[in-house]
Design an enzyme around this catalytic site. Structure first.
Site, PDB file in Angstrom:
ATOM      1  N   GLU A  91      -7.757   0.294   5.791  1.00  0.00           N
ATOM      2  CA  GLU A  91      -9.582  -0.187   5.091  1.00  0.00           C
ATOM      3  C   GLU A  91      -9.325  -1.359   4.700  1.00  0.00           C
ATOM      4  OE1 GLU A  91      -9.399   2.043   1.165  1.00  0.00           O
ATOM      5  OE2 GLU A  91      -9.504   3.509   2.387  1.00  0.00           O
ATOM      6  N   CYS A 104      -8.852  -8.067   0.751  1.00  0.00           N
ATOM      7  CA  CYS A 104      -7.409  -7.526   0.684  1.00  0.00           C
ATOM      8  C   CYS A 104      -6.808  -6.742   1.805  1.00  0.00           C
ATOM      9  CB  CYS A 104      -7.652  -6.616  -0.430  1.00  0.00           C
ATOM     10  SG  CYS A 104      -5.966  -5.304  -0.891  1.00  0.00           S
ATOM     11  N   CYS A 111       1.571   4.732   3.232  1.00  0.00           N
ATOM     12  CA  CYS A 111       2.362   4.421   2.384  1.00  0.00           C
ATOM     13  C   CYS A 111       3.224   5.448   2.188  1.00  0.00           C
ATOM     14  CB  CYS A 111       1.983   4.056   1.312  1.00  0.00           C
ATOM     15  SG  CYS A 111       3.109   2.770   0.561  1.00  0.00           S
ATOM     16  N   CYS A 115       3.872   6.111  -5.287  1.00  0.00           N
ATOM     17  CA  CYS A 115       3.824   5.606  -6.851  1.00  0.00           C
ATOM     18  C   CYS A 115       2.558   6.595  -7.333  1.00  0.00           C
ATOM     19  CB  CYS A 115       3.071   4.509  -6.832  1.00  0.00           C
ATOM     20  SG  CYS A 115       4.293   2.887  -6.700  1.00  0.00           S
ATOM     21  N   CYS A 118      -1.142   5.908  -7.535  1.00  0.00           N
ATOM     22  CA  CYS A 118      -1.488   5.193  -6.357  1.00  0.00           C
ATOM     23  C   CYS A 118      -2.416   5.941  -5.289  1.00  0.00           C
ATOM     24  CB  CYS A 118      -1.004   3.974  -5.379  1.00  0.00           C
ATOM     25  SG  CYS A 118      -1.671   3.370  -4.105  1.00  0.00           S
ATOM     26  N   GLY A 158      -0.457   0.255   1.985  1.00  0.00           N
ATOM     27  CA  GLY A 158       0.634  -0.124   2.808  1.00  0.00           C
ATOM     28  C   GLY A 158       2.118  -0.632   2.039  1.00  0.00           C
ATOM     29  N   GLU A 159       3.338  -0.773   1.951  1.00  0.00           N
ATOM     30  CA  GLU A 159       3.815  -1.722   1.368  1.00  0.00           C
ATOM     31  C   GLU A 159       4.198  -3.168   2.317  1.00  0.00           C
ATOM     32  OE1 GLU A 159       5.749  -2.792  -1.341  1.00  0.00           O
ATOM     33  OE2 GLU A 159       6.720  -4.235  -0.164  1.00  0.00           O
ATOM     34  N   SER A 190       1.875  -8.712  -2.189  1.00  0.00           N
ATOM     35  CA  SER A 190       2.133  -7.637  -3.695  1.00  0.00           C
ATOM     36  C   SER A 190       3.586  -6.928  -3.048  1.00  0.00           C
ATOM     37  CB  SER A 190       0.726  -6.840  -3.892  1.00  0.00           C
ATOM     38  OG  SER A 190       1.045  -6.327  -4.964  1.00  0.00           O
ATOM     39  N   SER A 213       4.718  -5.495  -8.332  1.00  0.00           N
ATOM     40  CA  SER A 213       3.786  -4.253  -9.391  1.00  0.00           C
ATOM     41  C   SER A 213       5.378  -4.116 -10.179  1.00  0.00           C
ATOM     42  CB  SER A 213       3.326  -3.761  -8.067  1.00  0.00           C
ATOM     43  OG  SER A 213       2.729  -4.073  -6.983  1.00  0.00           O
ATOM     44  N   LEU A 214       4.930  -4.180 -11.742  1.00  0.00           N
ATOM     45  CA  LEU A 214       5.870  -3.832 -12.411  1.00  0.00           C
ATOM     46  C   LEU A 214       5.550  -3.047 -13.485  1.00  0.00           C
ATOM     47  CD1 LEU A 214       8.514  -5.291 -13.837  1.00  0.00           C
ATOM     48  CD2 LEU A 214       7.218  -6.137 -15.106  1.00  0.00           C
ATOM     49  N   HIS A 215       4.453  -2.778 -14.221  1.00  0.00           N
ATOM     50  CA  HIS A 215       3.562  -1.490 -14.894  1.00  0.00           C
ATOM     51  C   HIS A 215       4.624  -0.640 -15.278  1.00  0.00           C
ATOM     52  CE1 HIS A 215       1.077  -2.225 -10.984  1.00  0.00           C
ATOM     53  NE2 HIS A 215       1.200  -1.426 -10.344  1.00  0.00           N
ATOM     54  N   ASN A 289      -7.057   2.404 -12.011  1.00  0.00           N
ATOM     55  CA  ASN A 289      -8.379   2.774 -11.320  1.00  0.00           C
ATOM     56  C   ASN A 289      -7.856   4.199 -11.299  1.00  0.00           C
ATOM     57  OD1 ASN A 289     -10.649   1.074  -9.898  1.00  0.00           O
ATOM     58  ND2 ASN A 289      -8.322   0.692  -8.476  1.00  0.00           N
ATOM     59  N   CYS A 330      -7.796   0.272  -3.313  1.00  0.00           N
ATOM     60  CA  CYS A 330      -7.302   0.766  -1.873  1.00  0.00           C
ATOM     61  C   CYS A 330      -6.655   2.122  -1.323  1.00  0.00           C
ATOM     62  CB  CYS A 330      -6.028   0.042  -1.140  1.00  0.00           C
ATOM     63  SG  CYS A 330      -4.349  -0.211  -2.759  1.00  0.00           S
TER      64      CYS A 330
HETATM   65  N1  SAH Z   1       3.034  -1.881  -2.218  1.00  0.00           N
HETATM   66  C1  SAH Z   1       2.109  -2.738  -2.930  1.00  0.00           C
HETATM   67  C2  SAH Z   1       0.330  -3.502  -2.846  1.00  0.00           C
HETATM   68  C3  SAH Z   1      -0.777  -2.933  -2.128  1.00  0.00           C
HETATM   69  S1  SAH Z   1      -0.598  -1.635  -4.104  1.00  0.00           S
HETATM   70  C4  SAH Z   1       2.234  -2.473  -3.690  1.00  0.00           C
HETATM   71  O1  SAH Z   1       2.844  -2.221  -4.354  1.00  0.00           O
HETATM   72  O2  SAH Z   1       2.293  -3.747  -4.770  1.00  0.00           O
HETATM   73  C5  SAH Z   1      -1.579  -3.193  -4.742  1.00  0.00           C
HETATM   74  C6  SAH Z   1      -1.908  -3.392  -6.047  1.00  0.00           C
HETATM   75  O3  SAH Z   1      -2.272  -1.810  -6.513  1.00  0.00           O
HETATM   76  C7  SAH Z   1      -0.351  -2.599  -6.814  1.00  0.00           C
HETATM   77  O4  SAH Z   1       0.202  -3.501  -8.005  1.00  0.00           O
HETATM   78  C8  SAH Z   1      -0.382  -1.086  -6.821  1.00  0.00           C
HETATM   79  O5  SAH Z   1       0.240  -1.071  -7.805  1.00  0.00           O
HETATM   80  C9  SAH Z   1      -1.890  -1.378  -7.897  1.00  0.00           C
HETATM   81  N2  SAH Z   1      -2.745   0.082  -7.916  1.00  0.00           N
HETATM   82  C10 SAH Z   1      -2.398   0.869  -7.104  1.00  0.00           C
HETATM   83  N3  SAH Z   1      -2.866   1.587  -7.552  1.00  0.00           N
HETATM   84  C11 SAH Z   1      -3.845   1.517  -8.283  1.00  0.00           C
HETATM   85  C12 SAH Z   1      -4.461   1.992  -9.318  1.00  0.00           C
HETATM   86  N4  SAH Z   1      -5.006   3.284  -9.189  1.00  0.00           N
HETATM   87  N5  SAH Z   1      -5.335   1.639 -10.414  1.00  0.00           N
HETATM   88  C13 SAH Z   1      -5.278   0.530 -10.598  1.00  0.00           C
HETATM   89  N6  SAH Z   1      -4.399  -0.726  -9.460  1.00  0.00           N
HETATM   90  C14 SAH Z   1      -2.947   0.209  -8.522  1.00  0.00           C
END
Ligand code: SAH
Length: 348
Positions: A91, A104, A111, A115, A118, A158-159, A190, A213-215, A289, A330
């Site tokens: 996508e 994007c 992937c 996570c 995701c 993907g990463e 990212s 992506s810290l979270h 999301n 994504c």
């Molecule tokens: N693998 C990479 C890039 C892809 S994800 C990464 O982890 O950064 C792109 C961003 O979307 C990342 O910050 C990821 O953590 C975030 N993301 C994934 N699922 C999400 C969701 N359900 N809601 C909000 N952000 C999300």
């Protein structure tokens, strides 16, 4: 067959030498592929017919088929579901900003990172994308929009750092003055925190924007939602980030998806501010999301969290949510497509 769209100009030159053709053809071929962006050798009209035949025999020109295109009625965001030559799906999302079009893009089919929040990872990992498949997402979206893509974010499926070599090749090709000529300053990459590869990226000293992506604000919480943190903890990650900034002088962007009751408390905002204190950085708060079947829910404390960070002098923005009506985040469309196929197979 050779994937000619993934080749740099010096590689094309040595390939032409093998074919007993003059080297100056390399730039011509590169320009057909990456500047004029044709999809067949027949269109390369300044090449002799004999060379075109040799290329047809030995090479393929990667192209993607638009399997589905969804246009948001809310904000014009466009989502593409592309089919690759081997039938896999990826996508891209095209977004309009006041300063131009941003795209994007995906870096892998699925992937491995796992996570918890995701969608991309839930559908499993299939394979890495080639540089030309990453690039062609940009060319295809530009063709469809009838406009130049002004910036790219590698935040699709993907990463990217788990597909390091092809992603580096992509970055080289996309910024080549004989091709799209897109400055690295208009590209964000990212990562969930593949520390070894962040260090390798630092060595390359590129001018791209690195997003992390810290979270979460502590190892236990981060490891619970991001398995990569069990391999490299937050201290290692932030050390690598400091080295990255020292070397490249680029501001790092930290992504923080606010999840209700998981990482959105006042205390966690304080902890995040303390962690990032003194770093050249920016915090991007993402309203989570909602992903089907996930127990994790979006936070209602986004504005309060942002204020708390700002009170500590951090710059924090809340990511505008685009394409809410078209599954724009994504991995969701690919996942649906796969489920529909499964259903189709079960019914037939
Ligand atoms: N693998 C990479 C890039 C892809 S994800 C990464 O982890 O950064 C792109 C961003 O979307 C990342 O910050 C990821 O953590 C975030 N993301 C994934 N699922 C999400 C969701 N359900 N809601 C909000 N952000 C999300």
């Amino acid at each position: 067959m050779i994937d000619i769209k993934s080749m740099t100009i010096p590689e094309l030159e040595s390939f032409l030498t093998e074919l007993k053709q003059p080297k100056f053809r390399a730039k011509q071929i590169f320009s057909w592929l990456h500047e004029k962006r044709v999809l067949s050798f027949n269109e390369m009209t300044n090449l002799p017919a004999s060379l075109r035949e040799q290329l047809k025999e030995n090479c393929t020109i990667t192209s993607l088929t638009v399997e589905r295109k969804l246009v948001s009625q809310l904000d014009g965001t466009v989502k593409y579901l592309y089919r690759l030559a081997d039938g896999q799906h990826i996508e891209s999302v095209r977004m309009a900003y006041e300063h131009g079009i941003s795209l994007c893009i995906s870096s892998q089919v699925g992937c491995k990172m796992g996570c918890a929040f995701c969608a991309s990872t839930k559908a499993g990992f299939v394979r890495n994308l080639t540089a030309s498949e990453i690039l062609e997402q940009v060319y295809a979206a530009g063709r469809d929009a009838g406009e130049r893509i002004g910036s790219i974010v590698m935040m699709g499926i993907g990463e990217p750092l788990d597909n390091f070599d092809q992603v580096m090749r992509f970055l080289e090709l996309v910024s080549d003055p004989n091709g799209l000529n897109l400055s690295h300053r208009h590209i964000s990459l990212s990562t969930c925190g593949v520390v070894d590869r962040i260090r390798e990226l630092t060595e390359k000293d590129l001018q791209i924007t690195l997003s992390i992506s810290l979270h979460a604000t502590d190892d236990a919480a981060r490891s619970a939602i991001m398995p990569v943190n069990r391999r490299w903890n937050m201290e290692e990650l932030l050390d690598a980030c400091r080295e990255y900034t020292d070397r490249t002088h680029r501001r790092i962007s930290y992504e923080y998806a606010l999840i209700s009751g998981v990482n959105d408390s006042r205390k966690q905002a304080e902890e995040l501010a303390a962690l990032l204190k003194g770093m050249l950085c920016h915090v991007n708060l993402i309203p989570l999301n909602d992903v089907a079947e996930s127990p994790l829910k979006p936070s209602r404390r986004v504005a309060a969290f942002q204020k708390r960070l700002e009170s500590h002098g951090l710059t924090a923005t809340v990511r505008r949510s685009l394409g809410g009506d078209i599954d724009a985040s994504c991995g969701q469309l690919r996942r649906k497509e796969m489920e529909e196929r499964k259903k189709g197979a079960a019914e037939s």
